[in-house]
Write an enzyme that holds these catalytic residues in place. Structure first.
Site, PDB file in Angstrom:
ATOM      1  N   CYS A 268     -21.583   4.950 -12.357  1.00 18.29           N
ATOM      2  CA  CYS A 268     -21.370   3.831 -13.270  1.00 18.29           C
ATOM      3  C   CYS A 268     -22.212   2.631 -12.865  1.00 18.29           C
ATOM      4  O   CYS A 268     -22.124   2.156 -11.723  1.00 18.29           O
ATOM      5  CB  CYS A 268     -19.883   3.459 -13.280  1.00 18.29           C
ATOM      6  SG  CYS A 268     -19.487   1.992 -14.267  1.00 18.29           S
TER       7      CYS A 268
ATOM      8  N   CYS B   7     -17.409   3.618  -8.862  1.00 18.68           N
ATOM      9  CA  CYS B   7     -17.768   4.996  -9.214  1.00 18.68           C
ATOM     10  C   CYS B   7     -19.290   5.122  -9.167  1.00 18.68           C
ATOM     11  O   CYS B   7     -19.996   4.316  -9.789  1.00 18.68           O
ATOM     12  CB  CYS B   7     -17.237   5.338 -10.600  1.00 18.68           C
ATOM     13  SG  CYS B   7     -15.430   5.227 -10.739  1.00 18.68           S
TER      14      CYS B   7
ATOM     15  N   CYS C  82     -21.980   1.330 -20.198  1.00 17.35           N
ATOM     16  CA  CYS C  82     -21.359   0.180 -19.545  1.00 17.35           C
ATOM     17  C   CYS C  82     -22.228  -0.381 -18.426  1.00 17.35           C
ATOM     18  O   CYS C  82     -22.639   0.327 -17.513  1.00 17.35           O
ATOM     19  CB  CYS C  82     -20.002   0.605 -18.981  1.00 17.35           C
ATOM     20  SG  CYS C  82     -19.087  -0.745 -18.240  1.00 17.35           S
TER      21      CYS C  82
ATOM     22  N   CYS D 192     -17.105  -4.718 -11.256  1.00 17.63           N
ATOM     23  CA  CYS D 192     -15.991  -3.806 -11.010  1.00 17.63           C
ATOM     24  C   CYS D 192     -15.958  -3.454  -9.522  1.00 17.63           C
ATOM     25  O   CYS D 192     -17.005  -3.248  -8.911  1.00 17.63           O
ATOM     26  CB  CYS D 192     -16.137  -2.540 -11.842  1.00 17.63           C
ATOM     27  SG  CYS D 192     -14.744  -1.383 -11.678  1.00 17.63           S
TER      28      CYS D 192
ATOM     29  N   GLU E 285     -20.326  -7.573 -20.928  1.00 20.13           N
ATOM     30  CA  GLU E 285     -20.803  -6.820 -22.086  1.00 20.13           C
ATOM     31  C   GLU E 285     -19.624  -6.380 -22.955  1.00 20.13           C
ATOM     32  O   GLU E 285     -18.544  -6.074 -22.461  1.00 20.13           O
ATOM     33  CB  GLU E 285     -21.549  -5.569 -21.629  1.00 20.13           C
ATOM     34  CG  GLU E 285     -22.799  -5.847 -20.844  1.00 20.13           C
ATOM     35  CD  GLU E 285     -23.488  -4.583 -20.379  1.00 20.13           C
ATOM     36  OE1 GLU E 285     -24.509  -4.686 -19.689  1.00 20.13           O
ATOM     37  OE2 GLU E 285     -22.990  -3.477 -20.699  1.00 20.13           O
TER      38      GLU E 285
END
Length: 369
Positions: A123, A120, A343, A116, A91
């Site tokens: 997220c 976290c 995100c 990722c 994205e």
């Protein structure tokens, strides 16, 4: 075949010279691609037929393919889900604004990885896991896509003004490709962005922060803090277990000293988690002596993490106390809420029905983790 976008002007000059092409040909080709939006080497003016044939046979210009685009109701935020050549998706977001003088600014928020590995909990990208690093060309291609969109479709003479590595992934876990991309984006023969207009946001890979300063790549640096004590940050930013607060703050202080730049602190606020006035008081003490500016971010309610955004009154009281305590503090205005611009949200929706190829190939994770 070489990826033109993944090679610096110096690297291209070496390749061109091996084929007997002049250094000036590099400048003309890059100007055509980066400044005039040329997508075919046949359209590059002022180079020989032999050079155009060489380029067509030896190089590709690979821009990501837009699968889905969402535009906010105010028209100022554009979120695009891109398909890469291997079927994976990323994205990228374009945010538009105007100065008081009416000058149009464009900031493109780019990804550095597919997924990722930091994880976290608040997220969406972190919940998707890590698939792979983006290549240098895939990073540069995101910027070039919006450069062409911004200039051509909006019919303005103003180009993009800022680049932020704040999309999917941890930039410093893809250090070499991210640094190479920054150099290409900064080059006068590339896209000509000042290093002061390129910001890299990290969750806190402290050895790479120091390396970035040593490698003379003085981009603007931001780091995600989100907590004032290690115990809470271990939860909100799990790599804090490996790179705790004292080490992170020391690295950022060194970066500021060696580059002469302020460091930007990102602090996402979640109701009842990290938004008390006591947290603000501890934050003032924590940042004392560090040349920094602090961005307060109202946490994103993505409906999956269980973390809820702090109320506006709590955020404003938190900000007021920080400013009183001598911390330069800005409240970041939420953008693109109506189009799920947070995100990873578009990709998360796609992954509900589709699994990309090469997902987490080999089960590897970045070595710094």
């Amino acid at each position: 075949m070489y990826d033109l976008l993944g090679n610096s002007p110096a690297e291209l000059a070496t390749i061109f010279s091996e084929w007997g092409l002049s250094p000036s040909a590099v400048s003309r080709v890059l100007k055509a691609v980066y400044r005039h939006g040329v997508s075919s080497f046949e359209k590059v003016a002022d180079i020989s037929l032999q050079a155009r044939q060489f380029l067509t046979q030896s190089f590709s210009i690979n821009l990501p393919v837009a699968l889905e685009e969402c535009i906010s109701a105010d028209g100022l935020t554009h979120k695009v889900l891109f398909a890469l050549e291997d079927g994976n998706t990323i994205e990228t977001t374009l945010m538009l604004s105007q100065t008081s003088a009416g000058r149009e600014h464009g900031t493109v928020c780019i990804s550095s990885q597919v997924g990722c590995a930091v994880g976290c909990p608040f997220c969406i990208t972190g919940r998707q896991g890590f698939t792979r690093n983006l290549t240098t060309g895939e990073i540069v291609g995101q910027v070039l896509f919006f450069q062409r969109r911004f200039c051509n479709e909006r019919q303005t003479s103003h180009s993009l003004t800022n680049i932020v590595f704040m999309g999917m992934g941890e930039p410093l876990l893809n250090y070499d490709n991210v640094r190479r991309a920054a150099i290409i984006l900064n080059s006068p023969q590339g896209m000509g962005f000042s290093m002061r207009k390129i910001m890299l946001s990290t969750a806190g890979i402290t050895p790479r922060i120091c390396q970035l300063a040593s490698d003379n790549t003085p981009v603007e640096l931001a780091f995600s803090l989100h907590a004032v004590e290690d115990e809470l940050r271990d939860i909100l930013v799990p790599l804090n277990v490996k790179y705790p607060l004292a080490e992170l703050l020391s690295a950022c202080q060194e970066y500021s000293f060696r580059t002469g730049r302020l460091v930007y602190v990102e602090y996402a606020m979640f109701a009842g988690v990290n938004d008390s006035l006591k947290d603000a008081e501890k934050l003032i003490k924590l940042l004392k002596g560090i040349p920094c500016a602090l961005n307060l971010i109202i946490g994103n309610d993505n409906g999956q993490s269980g973390y809820l955004p702090s109320g506006r009154e709590a955020v404003l009281a938190f900000q007021k106390l920080l400013i009183t305590g001598g911390i330069r503090t800005m409240l970041r205005v939420p953008r693109g809420i109506d189009i799920c611009a947070g995100c990873g949200q578009l990709r998360s929706r796609l992954l509900a029905t589709y699994i990309p190829v090469n997902h987490n190939e080999g089960g590897s994770t970045p070595s710094d983790l």
